[in-house]
Design an enzyme around this catalytic site. Structure first.
Site, PDB file in Angstrom:
ATOM      1  N   THR A  73      33.538  41.470  35.101  1.00  0.00           N
ATOM      2  CA  THR A  73      33.955  42.208  33.911  1.00  0.00           C
ATOM      3  C   THR A  73      35.042  41.455  33.156  1.00  0.00           C
ATOM      4  OG1 THR A  73      33.344  44.360  34.834  1.00  0.00           O
ATOM      5  CG2 THR A  73      34.980  44.354  33.080  1.00  0.00           C
ATOM      6  N   ASN A 151      20.787  44.536  37.234  1.00  0.00           N
ATOM      7  CA  ASN A 151      21.410  45.174  38.396  1.00  0.00           C
ATOM      8  C   ASN A 151      20.653  46.415  38.868  1.00  0.00           C
ATOM      9  OD1 ASN A 151      22.683  45.692  35.708  1.00  0.00           O
ATOM     10  ND2 ASN A 151      23.521  47.474  36.767  1.00  0.00           N
ATOM     11  N   GLN A 179      24.372  39.429  39.410  1.00  0.00           N
ATOM     12  CA  GLN A 179      23.389  39.817  40.427  1.00  0.00           C
ATOM     13  C   GLN A 179      22.538  38.641  40.892  1.00  0.00           C
ATOM     14  OE1 GLN A 179      23.175  42.680  41.942  1.00  0.00           O
ATOM     15  NE2 GLN A 179      24.563  43.875  40.676  1.00  0.00           N
ATOM     16  N   GLY A 200      33.002  38.246  43.424  1.00  0.00           N
ATOM     17  CA  GLY A 200      33.059  38.048  44.868  1.00  0.00           C
ATOM     18  C   GLY A 200      32.429  39.165  45.666  1.00  0.00           C
ATOM     19  N   HIS A 201      32.631  40.407  45.226  1.00  0.00           N
ATOM     20  CA  HIS A 201      32.159  41.540  46.038  1.00  0.00           C
ATOM     21  C   HIS A 201      30.647  41.717  46.003  1.00  0.00           C
ATOM     22  CE1 HIS A 201      31.347  44.823  42.983  1.00  0.00           C
ATOM     23  NE2 HIS A 201      31.931  43.910  42.229  1.00  0.00           N
ATOM     24  N   THR A 237      49.704  35.180  38.824  1.00  0.00           N
ATOM     25  CA  THR A 237      49.591  34.446  40.086  1.00  0.00           C
ATOM     26  C   THR A 237      48.196  34.641  40.666  1.00  0.00           C
ATOM     27  OG1 THR A 237      51.944  34.751  40.527  1.00  0.00           O
ATOM     28  CG2 THR A 237      50.549  34.157  42.399  1.00  0.00           C
ATOM     29  N   CYS A 324      28.064  52.151  38.760  1.00  0.00           N
ATOM     30  CA  CYS A 324      29.043  52.639  37.797  1.00  0.00           C
ATOM     31  C   CYS A 324      28.520  53.815  36.972  1.00  0.00           C
ATOM     32  CB  CYS A 324      29.507  51.521  36.871  1.00  0.00           C
ATOM     33  SG  CYS A 324      28.192  50.714  35.965  1.00  0.00           S
TER      34      CYS A 324
END
Length: 382
Positions: A73, A151, A179, A200-201, A237, A324
């Site tokens: 996103t 997705n 995806q 990553g997830h 950071t 979502c």
């Protein structure tokens, strides 16, 4: 009873390789700000840059083209800002099956910056109509945003063809590869895409980690302005631990792509068996190329959330659309774009597995779904 998590398209569980890496990393350290110039900070920076190098190689890109961020996103929002801010061209072309991160960004720039949004037609099989793109891309087009794989349906889009059309017209192409990456072969350089994203997830890494890949990083304008991190392209950071797990998760995914063959074969068998038992069942996108791990199916007249509840009572966790929008009982915008009728659209459930699953789990899913359909069809007819 063993629970079956079948919502990998929503979010994949952290894979074992990443778990082991995190535990070892937390036990041994080091921990520091990777932008610090002292020895510990340098060690953290080196580890993070090694992770960038690994990810770049696996994705077919150069290290300089990768910007670490919080996920897809953020990457999508960064591209929209980078391409559209102060651009004299005002036309955005998206598809009707895009994730809300794309469609809502397009709407934002239409409402606040006077951009025109054209939504491409989607074929009934779930694939974007290429001819429609050819007919509507023009000199005023600033950005084309069409995903690589959907997705909800798992339908794979002709992103290489889209990239070629955009190149010929000199138009920036953002491809939501969220995806796609980690589930099939992908090479950024060979794709012709200008901007791609990784979360990553979705591949067994940590939530809150991601990558924006830019063919020309100098075209990027930072969405988050900070202290010059990520060569000034993403302030704040860095999530160096999350970035390191991206390399671990991508390595595992890309080195085990052959396992998707077994998943695909078992998925096809599962779909065939369900349709043999229930001829009314519709497999969304059945006639199009799909991700090996995704089945999106509907028993017309039976509500998808009712099916979801029946499966959950058996310890099987699925969704009714994208994660979502799972709380919305209406036909999803993706299915509407495909022209799917409401009696089918309200009945869909999405089953998505991943590399950590044994393909044999489809047998138990089939059995539970059979019982659910038999039960709910009797209630419906009554």
């Amino acid at each position: 009873m063993q629970e079956i998590y079948a919502d990998y398209n929503g979010s994949a569980p952290i894979c074992n390789e990443v778990k082991e890496y995190i535990i070892n990393r937390l036990n041994k350290g080091p921990f520091a700000n990777p932008n610090a110039t002292h020895h510990v900070g340098t060690r953290v920076k080196v580890a993070m840059e090694n992770a960038r190098s690994v990810c770049a190689k696996l994705l077919g890109a150069h290290m300089s083209q990768l910007v670490f961020n919080s996920g897809s996103t953020e990457g999508i929002s960064t591209v929209f800002q980078s391409v559209l801010l102060n651009n004299t061209k005002k036309k955005i072309i998206i598809s009707g099956i895009e994730h809300s991160a794309v469609s809502n960004n397009a709407q934002f720039y239409a409402e606040n910056f006077g951009c025109e949004v054209y939504t491409l037609q989607t074929k009934p099989n779930g694939m974007v109509d290429i001819e429609d793109l050819i007919n509507h891309i023009d000199d005023n087009t600033a950005l084309v945003a069409v995903m690589a794989a959907n997705n909800e349906t798992g339908v794979i889009q002709p992103y290489n063809d889209i990239a070629k059309i955009c190149q010929e017209q000199g138009v920036a192409y953002l491809c939501d590869t969220t995806q796609f990456v980690g589930k099939t072969c992908f090479n950024f350089e060979e794709s012709g895409i200008d901007y791609a994203v990784v979360a990553g997830h979705k591949i067994g890494g940590m939530t809150g980690s991601g990558i924006l890949i830019a063919k020309d990083p100098t075209t990027l304008k930072p969405l988050i302005i900070g202290g010059g991190q990520e060569k000034g392209l993403r302030g704040g950071t860095q999530n160096y631990l999350g970035n390191e797990t991206l390399a671990v998760a991508l390595t595992y995914s890309m080195n085990n792509l052959q396992k998707h063959d077994a998943i695909n074969s078992k998925r096809e068998e599962f779909e065939k068996n369900i349709k043999a038992k229930f001829p009314q069942v519709v497999i969304i996108g059945e006639e199009a190329p799909r991700l090996s791990s995704t089945t999106y199916l509907s028993y017309p007249g039976i509500h998808g959330q009712a099916v979801q509840m029946e499966l959950e009572s058996e310890g099987i966790y699925v969704t009714t659309s994208s994660a979502c929008s799972d709380n919305n009982p209406q036909t999803s915008k993706v299915l509407k774009a495909m022209g799917v009728a409401d009696d089918i659209g309200r009945g869909v459930v999405r089953i998505s597995l991943g590399l950590c699953n044994d393909p044999a789990l489809y047998d138990r899913i089939e059995n539970a779904l059979t019982i659910a359909y038999e039960k709910l069809s009797k209630i419906k007819s009554y």
